[in-house]
Design a protein around this motif. Structure first.
Motif, mmCIF file in Angstrom:
data_model
loop_
_atom_site.group_PDB
_atom_site.id
_atom_site.type_symbol
_atom_site.label_atom_id
_atom_site.label_comp_id
_atom_site.label_asym_id
_atom_site.label_seq_id
_atom_site.Cartn_x
_atom_site.Cartn_y
_atom_site.Cartn_z
ATOM 1 N N ARG A 28 0.934 -1.062 0.055
ATOM 2 C CA ARG A 28 0.082 -0.316 -0.156
ATOM 3 C C ARG A 28 1.171 1.186 0.303
ATOM 4 N N VAL A 29 2.242 1.326 0.009
ATOM 5 C CA VAL A 29 3.029 2.711 0.137
ATOM 6 C C VAL A 29 3.210 2.825 -1.629
ATOM 7 N N PRO A 30 3.036 4.120 -1.413
ATOM 8 C CA PRO A 30 2.699 4.715 -3.215
ATOM 9 C C PRO A 30 4.448 4.298 -3.523
ATOM 10 N N TRP A 75 1.987 13.396 -3.245
ATOM 11 C CA TRP A 75 1.930 12.083 -2.188
ATOM 12 C C TRP A 75 1.869 12.356 -0.360
ATOM 13 N N LEU A 76 2.635 13.110 -0.061
ATOM 14 C CA LEU A 76 2.775 13.644 1.206
ATOM 15 C C LEU A 76 1.666 15.071 1.633
ATOM 16 N N LYS A 77 1.645 15.245 0.753
ATOM 17 C CA LYS A 77 0.127 16.564 1.582
ATOM 18 C C LYS A 77 -1.005 16.465 0.442
ATOM 19 N N LEU A 78 -1.142 16.135 -0.562
ATOM 20 C CA LEU A 78 -2.368 16.367 -1.188
ATOM 21 C C LEU A 78 -3.677 14.847 -1.543
ATOM 22 N N ALA A 79 -2.023 14.235 -1.969
ATOM 23 C CA ALA A 79 -3.320 12.834 -2.033
ATOM 24 C C ALA A 79 -3.726 11.950 -0.416
ATOM 25 N N ALA A 80 -4.781 11.702 -0.493
ATOM 26 C CA ALA A 80 -4.811 10.888 0.983
ATOM 27 C C ALA A 80 -4.658 9.553 0.674
ATOM 28 N N LEU A 81 -3.934 8.864 1.596
ATOM 29 C CA LEU A 81 -3.581 7.538 1.801
ATOM 30 C C LEU A 81 -3.751 7.407 2.503
#
Length: 87
Positions: A28-30, A75-81
Motif C-alpha cells: 500500500r506504500v505509493p 504524495w505527502l500533502k495532497l494525496a489521501a493515503l
C-alpha cells in the motif's frame, strides 16, 4: 512514498517493485518509478506490476530536485493515503 529507478545495481526497479507489491505490509506504500526511458513497454510493465506512477526523470540535477519536490508535495500533502497497512 518510494522512488525507484528502473536501472539500479544488484536488483532492477521492476524486480524490487514486484517484491514490494507482493508484500502485504509494503503493497500500500505509493511507489513512483523514475527512469530516463520513455519506452512504452517500460511504462506498461511498471503499471502492470502495481506502481502508482511512472515519471521520466530529467538528467539536469536542479530539474530533478524540483521534480522530487513536486512528487513529495503530491504524495505527502495532497494525496489521501491509507492509514495503516492492509493485513
Amino acid at each position: 512514498m518510494i522512488l525507484l529507478d528502473v536501472d539500479m545495481p544488484r536488483i532492477n526497479g521492476f524486480e524490487l517493485l514486484a517484491r514490494l507489491k507482493a508484500d502485504p505490509v509494503m503493497r500500500r506504500v505509493p511507489v513512483v518509478m523514475l527512469s530516463t526511458s520513455q519506452d512504452e513497454r517500460d511504462i506498461d510493465r511498471t503499471y502492470d506490476l502495481g506502481a502508482n506512477a511512472y515519471v521520466t526523470k530529467p538528467v539536469d540535477l536542479p530539474q530533478f530536485l524540483a521534480l522530487v519536490a513536486e512528487l513529495l508535495k503530491f504524495w505527502l500533502k495532497l494525496a489521501a493515503l491509507p492509514t495503516r497497512p492492509e493485513a
